[in-house]
Design a protein around this motif. Structure first.
Motif, mmCIF file in Angstrom:
data_model
loop_
_atom_site.group_PDB
_atom_site.id
_atom_site.type_symbol
_atom_site.label_atom_id
_atom_site.label_comp_id
_atom_site.label_asym_id
_atom_site.label_seq_id
_atom_site.Cartn_x
_atom_site.Cartn_y
_atom_site.Cartn_z
ATOM 1 N N VAL A 1 0.833 -1.204 0.000
ATOM 2 C CA VAL A 1 0.000 0.000 0.000
ATOM 3 C C VAL A 1 0.864 1.250 0.000
ATOM 4 N N GLY A 2 0.463 2.210 -0.824
ATOM 5 C CA GLY A 2 1.148 3.496 -0.844
ATOM 6 C C GLY A 2 1.263 4.047 -2.241
ATOM 7 N N SER A 3 1.309 5.376 -2.333
ATOM 8 C CA SER A 3 1.456 6.036 -3.626
ATOM 9 C C SER A 3 2.526 7.125 -3.585
ATOM 10 N N SER A 4 3.316 7.134 -2.529
ATOM 11 C CA SER A 4 4.374 8.134 -2.409
ATOM 12 C C SER A 4 5.459 7.871 -3.441
ATOM 13 N N ALA A 5 6.348 8.833 -3.608
ATOM 14 C CA ALA A 5 7.433 8.688 -4.582
ATOM 15 C C ALA A 5 8.342 7.520 -4.219
ATOM 16 N N ALA A 6 8.587 7.333 -2.920
ATOM 17 C CA ALA A 6 9.455 6.242 -2.486
ATOM 18 C C ALA A 6 8.834 4.885 -2.798
ATOM 19 N N VAL A 7 7.534 4.753 -2.560
ATOM 20 C CA VAL A 7 6.842 3.493 -2.845
ATOM 21 C C VAL A 7 6.751 3.265 -4.351
ATOM 22 N N ALA A 8 6.490 4.328 -5.107
ATOM 23 C CA ALA A 8 6.413 4.201 -6.562
ATOM 24 C C ALA A 8 7.727 3.702 -7.139
ATOM 25 N N GLU A 9 8.855 4.144 -6.573
ATOM 26 C CA GLU A 9 10.156 3.690 -7.045
ATOM 27 C C GLU A 9 10.388 2.219 -6.724
ATOM 28 N N VAL A 10 9.965 1.795 -5.531
ATOM 29 C CA VAL A 10 10.087 0.382 -5.164
ATOM 30 C C VAL A 10 9.279 -0.485 -6.127
ATOM 31 N N LYS A 11 8.052 -0.078 -6.406
ATOM 32 C CA LYS A 11 7.201 -0.857 -7.318
ATOM 33 C C LYS A 11 7.785 -0.883 -8.729
ATOM 34 N N ARG A 12 8.398 0.199 -9.150
ATOM 35 C CA ARG A 12 9.022 0.231 -10.481
ATOM 36 C C ARG A 12 10.165 -0.783 -10.542
ATOM 37 N N GLN A 13 10.970 -0.829 -9.501
ATOM 38 C CA GLN A 13 12.091 -1.766 -9.477
ATOM 39 C C GLN A 13 11.604 -3.216 -9.467
ATOM 40 N N VAL A 14 10.531 -3.482 -8.718
ATOM 41 C CA VAL A 14 9.990 -4.839 -8.665
ATOM 42 C C VAL A 14 9.480 -5.267 -10.031
ATOM 43 N N ARG A 15 8.734 -4.383 -10.701
ATOM 44 C CA ARG A 15 8.222 -4.737 -12.032
ATOM 45 C C ARG A 15 9.366 -4.989 -13.010
ATOM 46 N N ARG A 16 10.423 -4.239 -12.864
ATOM 47 C CA ARG A 16 11.555 -4.369 -13.785
ATOM 48 C C ARG A 16 12.289 -5.695 -13.577
ATOM 49 N N VAL A 17 12.440 -6.111 -12.343
ATOM 50 C CA VAL A 17 13.238 -7.304 -12.049
ATOM 51 C C VAL A 17 12.408 -8.578 -12.050
ATOM 52 N N ALA A 18 11.092 -8.459 -11.890
ATOM 53 C CA ALA A 18 10.252 -9.652 -11.743
ATOM 54 C C ALA A 18 10.286 -10.538 -12.982
ATOM 55 N N GLY A 19 10.416 -9.964 -14.150
ATOM 56 C CA GLY A 19 10.404 -10.742 -15.378
ATOM 57 C C GLY A 19 11.688 -11.499 -15.647
ATOM 58 N N THR A 20 12.685 -11.331 -14.794
ATOM 59 C CA THR A 20 13.960 -12.029 -14.942
ATOM 60 C C THR A 20 14.104 -13.059 -13.825
ATOM 61 N N ASP A 21 15.200 -13.813 -13.876
ATOM 62 C CA ASP A 21 15.521 -14.747 -12.792
ATOM 63 C C ASP A 21 16.616 -14.192 -11.888
ATOM 64 N N THR A 22 16.819 -12.882 -11.951
ATOM 65 C CA THR A 22 17.868 -12.237 -11.176
ATOM 66 C C THR A 22 17.626 -12.403 -9.680
ATOM 67 N N THR A 23 18.706 -12.623 -8.943
ATOM 68 C CA THR A 23 18.633 -12.704 -7.485
ATOM 69 C C THR A 23 18.339 -11.317 -6.914
ATOM 70 N N VAL A 24 17.398 -11.256 -5.974
ATOM 71 C CA VAL A 24 16.953 -9.980 -5.407
ATOM 72 C C VAL A 24 17.291 -9.934 -3.925
ATOM 73 N N LEU A 25 17.801 -8.808 -3.479
ATOM 74 C CA LEU A 25 18.083 -8.586 -2.056
ATOM 75 C C LEU A 25 17.229 -7.428 -1.571
ATOM 76 N N LEU A 26 16.322 -7.708 -0.628
ATOM 77 C CA LEU A 26 15.431 -6.697 -0.068
ATOM 78 C C LEU A 26 16.036 -6.159 1.222
ATOM 79 N N LEU A 27 16.237 -4.857 1.262
ATOM 80 C CA LEU A 27 16.858 -4.191 2.406
ATOM 81 C C LEU A 27 15.855 -3.250 3.053
ATOM 82 N N GLY A 28 15.879 -3.202 4.358
ATOM 83 C CA GLY A 28 14.969 -2.290 5.038
ATOM 84 C C GLY A 28 14.846 -2.622 6.504
ATOM 85 N N GLU A 29 14.345 -1.673 7.250
ATOM 86 C CA GLU A 29 14.150 -1.875 8.673
ATOM 87 C C GLU A 29 13.087 -2.945 8.924
#
Length: 502
Positions: free
Chosen positions: A166-194
């Protein structure tokens, strides 16, 4: 020419056997419900009219089926295994869209005893009479097994999609953009955050948006599994590998996730001894079950997550650099709640609806004064802490509108509203180079730099004290607020992790 029983050839055992074989073949071809003959290479040599219903002619013309491998024409056929192993299956139950059938699969051997092909017989079509109870039980058991498999598969499907973040802020929009970009590949993903920022939710979203979405999503919380069991949990156990091991063996999480996604939560807590083995699996896509010399290929996409600073751990030698680079192919940093306070109203609405649905209570609205109070909070526990506060406030009143007074008692023991969050409590995982960052300012001002181990211990003790104060000593609630298990909290308290030796 078929031998005549009245001839002298009938006295020859070889002639009798040949005649018997020919007559038996003709009898079976006429008496059974279906019959097919294959050669050594699994190619169809002959089949009778009754077997035609089991053959998916599809793109093949009738004449085109002869000479084709049985696997092309009858998917999942077991005849190939019978021919390859030479082991007959005298009686078996076959179920398909046409019903249940008794079948027999036999290898054919030459005079030297070598397998030269195989024959499959459909012995009974919709068997009834004395065998009907047995057939009914077998069919019921098979249906129960299929239902269980479907339920297990449903449990392994991703629970969340990108819309769940949930969210529509610029920070959340950037996260969703990165997810859409990487989801179509088999690239290893590292999620960082508190802690509490939604790393597991986003891991589900990565899987759901990938081409592996029909495969399994398997999650492992490394911090919740004892170090001694992690290897077996990851790679599985061979039959009888050690005393007390299952005689049938057990698949590990990598095997379960084959063809899908494996989520490694709290990757920063992985012991060094296992890090090298994980690195090999990531490089070779091969696993070796515990107690086995057999190497198995796996096709797994890795998504990992941590709230710890892996770069600092690599620097102090507590995390392998080569594994870090393998995992950190596509890092995605999840913003803390205080970095996206414009999403607070949407989060409050979504969490309140979910709390009402799960608890059976009437939905609660949050008034403007309460929203202003919530927006002034530092939220070290992020969205998880916000949910905890909303749930407690909803349970403690029958009012349908939550106002500031409903939250003040819950928040008064925690940090004062609007107070900046210290870096050791916030757990910021993104290093900054600007001079306003607390660590840089401290170094520039000449303040004494504490050893890293001491600083981490003090930060941990401070976090535990704040959590216990916020929950009025309720250790279970404090553990939820901290994002750790209750057992882990008790261990830290017993070790003096609250700074008071409790």
């Amino acid at each position: 020419m078929t031998p005549d029983l009245d001839s002298t050839d009938a006295l020859d055992p070889g002639g009798v056997l040949q005649l018997a074989a020919q007559r038996m073949f003709a009898t079976f071809a006429e008496a059974v419900m279906g019959m097919i003959v294959l050669d050594r290479e699994h190619r169809i040599v002959w089949f009778n009219e009754g077997y035609r219903r089991f053959i998916a002619l599809g793109p093949f013309a009738d004449s085109g089926v002869i000479g084709r491998r049985i696997e092309e024409v009858v998917p999942n056929s077991l005849m190939g295994k019978v021919i390859d192993t030479g082991t007959p299956v005298v009686v078996d139950l076959l179920t398909n869209q046409y019903g249940a059938f008794l079948v027999s699969r036999l290898p054919l051997r030459n005079e030297q005893g070598n397998v030269i092909g195989g024959v499959s017989l459909v012995l009974a079509d919709q068997p009834d009479g004395a065998m009907q109870p047995l057939i009914g039980k077998l069919v019921d058991l098979q249906r129960e097994l299929e239902d269980t498999r479907r339920r297990l598969a449903a449990e392994r499907r991703p629970k969340y999609s990108l819309a769940s973040f949930v969210g529509s802020s610029a920070a959340v929009a950037e996260v969703k953009r990165q997810v859409r970009r990487v989801a179509g590949t088999d690239t290893t993903v590292l999620l960082l955050g508190e802690t509490g920022t939604g790393k597991e939710l986003l891991a589900h979203a990565v899987h759901a948006a990938s081409r592996r979405s029909s495969g399994r999503f398997v999650s492992v919380n490394i911090a919740a599994i004892p170090d001694t069991l992690l290897e077996a949990e990851f790679f599985g156990v061979a039959p009888g590998a050690y005393t007390g091991a299952d005689r049938k063996g057990r698949d590990g999480k990598f095997k379960l996730a084959d063809g899908g996604t494996l989520f490694l939560d709290e990757i920063g807590d992985m012991p060094m001894a296992l890090q090298s083995k994980l690195l090999r699996v990531l490089q070779e896509q091969e696993i070796e079950p515990l107690g086995s010399n057999r190497v198995e290929r796996v096709d797994v996409r890795i998504v990992s997550a941590t709230s710890r600073d892996l770069e600092a751990m690599v620097a102090d030698g507590s995390f392998r650099a080569d594994l870090y680079y393998r995992l950190n192919v596509m890092p995605i940093r999840l913003p803390s709640l205080r970095e996206r306070l414009e999403d607070l109203p949407d989060l409050v609405d979504a969490l309140s609806e979910d709390i009402a649905r799960r608890s059976g209570l009437a939905p609660r609205a949050v008034g403007p004064d309460a929203m202003e109070l919530l927006a002034s909070r530092p939220w070290p526990g992020n969205v998880r802490e916000l949910r905890n506060v909303l749930e407690q406030a909803s349970l403690m009143t029958d009012d349908l509108v939550l106002e500031a007074r409903h939250f003040e008692r819950l928040l008064q023991a925690a940090a004062k509203p609007g107070q900046p969050v210290p870096r050791d409590l916030a757990g910021d995982v993104t290093p900054r180079n600007d001079s306003t960052h607390p660590a840089v300012f401290s170094a520039c001002s000449g303040a004494a730099v504490k050893p890293l181990q001491q600083a981490v211990a003090e930060a941990q003790a401070q976090s535990i004290r704040v959590a216990l104060a916020a929950t009025k000593g309720n250790k279970a609630a404090a553990a939820r607020l901290l994002g750790i298990s209750r057992a882990a909290l008790y261990e830290k308290l017993a070790a003096g992790g609250d700074g008071e030796g409790a």
